[in-house]
Design an enzyme around this catalytic site. Structure first.
Site, PDB file in Angstrom:
ATOM      1  N   GLY A   1       0.816  -5.197   0.742  1.00 49.89           N
ATOM      2  CA  GLY A   1      -0.260  -5.397  -0.236  1.00 49.89           C
ATOM      3  C   GLY A   1       0.246  -6.041  -1.513  1.00 49.89           C
ATOM      4  O   GLY A   1      -0.520  -6.705  -2.220  1.00 49.89           O
TER       5      GLY A   1
ATOM      6  N   GLU B   1       0.151  -9.605  -0.849  1.00 49.96           N
ATOM      7  CA  GLU B   1      -1.259 -10.010  -0.803  1.00 49.96           C
ATOM      8  C   GLU B   1      -1.859 -10.100  -2.206  1.00 49.96           C
ATOM      9  O   GLU B   1      -2.662 -10.986  -2.485  1.00 49.96           O
ATOM     10  CB  GLU B   1      -2.044  -9.016   0.064  1.00 49.96           C
ATOM     11  CG  GLU B   1      -1.597  -9.085   1.506  1.00 49.96           C
ATOM     12  CD  GLU B   1      -2.204  -8.005   2.375  1.00 49.96           C
ATOM     13  OE1 GLU B   1      -1.899  -6.817   2.145  1.00 49.96           O
ATOM     14  OE2 GLU B   1      -2.975  -8.338   3.272  1.00 49.96           O
TER      15      GLU B   1
ATOM     16  N   ALA C   1       0.858  -1.190   0.000  1.00 51.73           N
ATOM     17  CA  ALA C   1       0.000   0.000   0.000  1.00 51.73           C
ATOM     18  C   ALA C   1       0.891   1.235   0.000  1.00 51.73           C
ATOM     19  O   ALA C   1       2.067   1.181   0.385  1.00 51.73           O
ATOM     20  CB  ALA C   1      -0.888  -0.024   1.235  1.00 51.73           C
TER      21      ALA C   1
ATOM     22  N   GLU D   1       3.880  -5.154   7.488  1.00 49.58           N
ATOM     23  CA  GLU D   1       2.956  -4.184   8.094  1.00 49.58           C
ATOM     24  C   GLU D   1       3.215  -3.976   9.575  1.00 49.58           C
ATOM     25  O   GLU D   1       3.079  -2.866  10.094  1.00 49.58           O
ATOM     26  CB  GLU D   1       1.504  -4.641   7.887  1.00 49.58           C
ATOM     27  CG  GLU D   1       0.990  -4.484   6.478  1.00 49.58           C
ATOM     28  CD  GLU D   1       1.253  -5.691   5.584  1.00 49.58           C
ATOM     29  OE1 GLU D   1       2.133  -6.519   5.921  1.00 49.58           O
ATOM     30  OE2 GLU D   1       0.585  -5.806   4.545  1.00 49.58           O
TER      31      GLU D   1
HETATM   32  N1  CO8 Z   1       4.501   3.411  -0.507  1.00 48.37           N
HETATM   33  C1  CO8 Z   1       4.865   4.621  -0.980  1.00 48.37           C
HETATM   34  N2  CO8 Z   1       6.101   4.891  -1.472  1.00 48.37           N
HETATM   35  C2  CO8 Z   1       6.979   3.883  -1.474  1.00 48.37           C
HETATM   36  C3  CO8 Z   1       6.659   2.579  -1.028  1.00 48.37           C
HETATM   37  C4  CO8 Z   1       5.344   2.371  -0.520  1.00 48.37           C
HETATM   38  N3  CO8 Z   1       4.923   1.167  -0.087  1.00 48.37           N
HETATM   39  N4  CO8 Z   1       7.747   1.797  -1.167  1.00 48.37           N
HETATM   40  C5  CO8 Z   1       8.702   2.562  -1.714  1.00 48.37           C
HETATM   41  N5  CO8 Z   1       8.241   3.825  -1.892  1.00 48.37           N
HETATM   42  C6  CO8 Z   1       8.961   4.977  -2.420  1.00 48.37           C
HETATM   43  C7  CO8 Z   1       9.966   5.515  -1.411  1.00 48.37           C
HETATM   44  O1  CO8 Z   1       9.343   6.395  -0.488  1.00 48.37           O
HETATM   45  C8  CO8 Z   1      10.942   6.208  -2.319  1.00 48.37           C
HETATM   46  O2  CO8 Z   1      10.398   7.467  -2.714  1.00 48.37           O
HETATM   47  P1  CO8 Z   1      11.350   8.768  -2.807  1.00 48.37           P
HETATM   48  O3  CO8 Z   1      12.277   8.441  -3.960  1.00 48.37           O
HETATM   49  O4  CO8 Z   1      10.382   9.852  -3.121  1.00 48.37           O
HETATM   50  O5  CO8 Z   1      12.046   8.880  -1.515  1.00 48.37           O
HETATM   51  C9  CO8 Z   1      10.956   5.323  -3.561  1.00 48.37           C
HETATM   52  O6  CO8 Z   1       9.754   4.566  -3.524  1.00 48.37           O
HETATM   53  C10 CO8 Z   1      12.105   4.352  -3.577  1.00 48.37           C
HETATM   54  O7  CO8 Z   1      12.118   3.655  -2.343  1.00 48.37           O
HETATM   55  P2  CO8 Z   1      13.483   3.156  -1.662  1.00 48.37           P
HETATM   56  O8  CO8 Z   1      14.511   4.224  -1.802  1.00 48.37           O
HETATM   57  O9  CO8 Z   1      13.159   2.667  -0.293  1.00 48.37           O
HETATM   58  O10 CO8 Z   1      13.838   1.954  -2.654  1.00 48.37           O
HETATM   59  P3  CO8 Z   1      14.646   0.624  -2.355  1.00 48.37           P
HETATM   60  O11 CO8 Z   1      14.776  -0.049  -3.675  1.00 48.37           O
HETATM   61  O12 CO8 Z   1      15.879   0.901  -1.552  1.00 48.37           O
HETATM   62  O13 CO8 Z   1      13.692  -0.259  -1.403  1.00 48.37           O
HETATM   63  C11 CO8 Z   1      11.615  -1.325  -0.779  1.00 48.37           C
HETATM   64  C12 CO8 Z   1      12.477  -0.765  -1.918  1.00 48.37           C
HETATM   65  C13 CO8 Z   1      12.272  -2.524  -0.148  1.00 48.37           C
HETATM   66  C14 CO8 Z   1      10.305  -1.734  -1.423  1.00 48.37           C
HETATM   67  C15 CO8 Z   1      11.419  -0.245   0.304  1.00 48.37           C
HETATM   68  O14 CO8 Z   1      11.028   0.977  -0.330  1.00 48.37           O
HETATM   69  C16 CO8 Z   1      10.346  -0.581   1.315  1.00 48.37           C
HETATM   70  O15 CO8 Z   1      10.618  -1.283   2.274  1.00 48.37           O
HETATM   71  N6  CO8 Z   1       9.134  -0.036   1.132  1.00 48.37           N
HETATM   72  C17 CO8 Z   1       8.027  -0.177   2.067  1.00 48.37           C
HETATM   73  C18 CO8 Z   1       7.488  -1.584   2.081  1.00 48.37           C
HETATM   74  C19 CO8 Z   1       6.361  -1.695   3.053  1.00 48.37           C
HETATM   75  O16 CO8 Z   1       6.442  -1.384   4.213  1.00 48.37           O
HETATM   76  N7  CO8 Z   1       5.217  -2.203   2.539  1.00 48.37           N
HETATM   77  C20 CO8 Z   1       4.031  -2.424   3.316  1.00 48.37           C
HETATM   78  C21 CO8 Z   1       3.119  -1.264   3.190  1.00 48.37           C
HETATM   79  S1  CO8 Z   1       1.691  -1.459   4.214  1.00 48.37           S
HETATM   80  C22 CO8 Z   1       0.641  -2.420   3.288  1.00 48.37           C
HETATM   81  O17 CO8 Z   1       0.944  -2.831   2.213  1.00 48.37           O
HETATM   82  C23 CO8 Z   1      -0.723  -2.706   3.899  1.00 48.37           C
HETATM   83  C24 CO8 Z   1      -1.641  -3.322   2.877  1.00 48.37           C
HETATM   84  C25 CO8 Z   1      -3.057  -3.044   3.253  1.00 48.37           C
HETATM   85  C26 CO8 Z   1      -3.947  -3.198   1.987  1.00 48.37           C
HETATM   86  C27 CO8 Z   1      -5.378  -3.151   2.290  1.00 48.37           C
HETATM   87  C28 CO8 Z   1      -5.981  -1.772   2.311  1.00 48.37           C
HETATM   88  C29 CO8 Z   1      -7.441  -1.781   2.652  1.00 48.37           C
END
Ligand code: CO8
Length: 257
Positions: free
Chosen positions: A108, A111, A65, A131
């Site tokens: 997500g 998922e 998400a 999460e």
């Molecule tokens: N949301 C928004 N932006 C994101 C996300 C995300 N999930 N993941 C990465 N980005 C953005 C970063 O903020 C960054 O943006 P900016 O360049 O503007 O700073 C850009 O993408 C690149 O990110 P990284 O520099 O971190 O890139 P890496 O290649 O080093 O790492 C990862 C990639 C491993 C994916 C890392 O970004 C990460 O850990 N992201 C978060 C993952 C996470 O926590 N996911 C769970 C989210 S919660 C969820 O999914 C709940 C689902 C509920 C669904 C049901 C709803 C009803």
């Protein structure tokens, strides 16, 4: 003009939906989810599409998400979050769906991959439900689908620790069908989709429905449902063609009737 958030292509009878929001690592914004749901629903209504592949890029399937949007959401807004309505829409698709995962499938994203009927993972794939690290729990079906596929103990570990699981481990756990080479993960997923697409489409849809019933119903009710779906399959022209082709020692020609 900005590129669409989901790239759609039909190759033979396979619809390929590629998530395309690289600047946010394919974070599942409401706009992306709307386009994905609309794309697969349109294919689901199109007789020419017999199997669907949902893919990401070499480096990431989807990062989950959109954390930025979520961080600004109040509890009251979360109750009516627009993303919630996309999950049942995707789950209602009758056409078989295959997730093609390379790189990260987190939150997500994991998922979404689990919602698909089969999963092909690159040797670089990593699955996770992080999460808990954000102070929430999975909300797109992860706790339920993981527990059903890999069992309570393994699901607990993924949900309570947020540990990332490599594709090969996902295969050993049972939620990955096939681990593909880094260079050919998408082709291997499309090949699997082409095998399904070559099957009689009504039987493929009925088979999907019957297997999914196993997740919802007790055994006796599931067997009853299977029986009814089997009877529907027996009423199709394709089953006559399939059986005649076998007896006449020739390849079948299925028409979806
Ligand atoms: N949301 C928004 N932006 C994101 C996300 C995300 N999930 N993941 C990465 N980005 C953005 C970063 O903020 C960054 O943006 P900016 O360049 O503007 O700073 C850009 O993408 C690149 O990110 P990284 O520099 O971190 O890139 P890496 O290649 O080093 O790492 C990862 C990639 C491993 C994916 C890392 O970004 C990460 O850990 N992201 C978060 C993952 C996470 O926590 N996911 C769970 C989210 S919660 C969820 O999914 C709940 C689902 C509920 C669904 C049901 C709803 C009803």
């Amino acid at each position: 003009m900005a590129e669409p958030l989901v790239l759609a292509e039909v190759r033979d009878a396979v619809g390929i939906a590629t998530l395309n929001r690289p600047e946010a690592r394919n974070a599942l914004s409401p706009e992306l989810m709307e386009l994905l749901a609309a794309t697969v629903e349109a294919w689901d209504a199109d007789e020419a599409v017999r199997c669907i592949v949902i893919a990401g890029t070499d480096d990431f399937f989807a990062s989950g998400a959109d954390v930025k949007a979520m961080s600004e959401r109040t509890f009251q807004e979360a109750l009516v979050t627009p993303t919630a309505r996309f999950w049942p829409r995707l789950a209602a698709v009758r056409t078989p769906m295959i997730a093609a995962v390379s790189g990260y499938a987190l939150g997500g994203g994991c998922e979404l991959a689990l919602l698909c009927d089969m999963l092909v993972a690159s040797e670089t794939a990593e699955f996770g439900q992080p999460e808990v690290l954000l102070g929430i729990i999975p909300g797109g079906g992860g706790t339920q689908r993981l527990a059903r596929v890999i069992g309570k103990q393994q699901a607990m570990e993924m949900v309570l620790t947020g540990r990332r699981v490599p594709g090969a481990e996902g295969h050993a756990m049972g939620f990955v069908n096939q681990v593909a080479k880094k260079s050919s993960w998408l082709e291997e997923a499309i090949e699997l989709a082409q095998v399904v697409a070559a099957r009689p489409p009504i039987a493929a849809r009925l088979g999907k429905q019957a297997v999914l019933a196993a997740e919802e119903t007790p055994l006796t009710a599931g067997l009853e449902q299977e029986r009814r779906l089997y009877e529907i399959a027996m009423a199709t022209e394709d089953r006559i063609e399939g059986m005649n082709a076998f007896l006449e020692k020739r390849p079948p020609s299925f028409r979806g009737r």
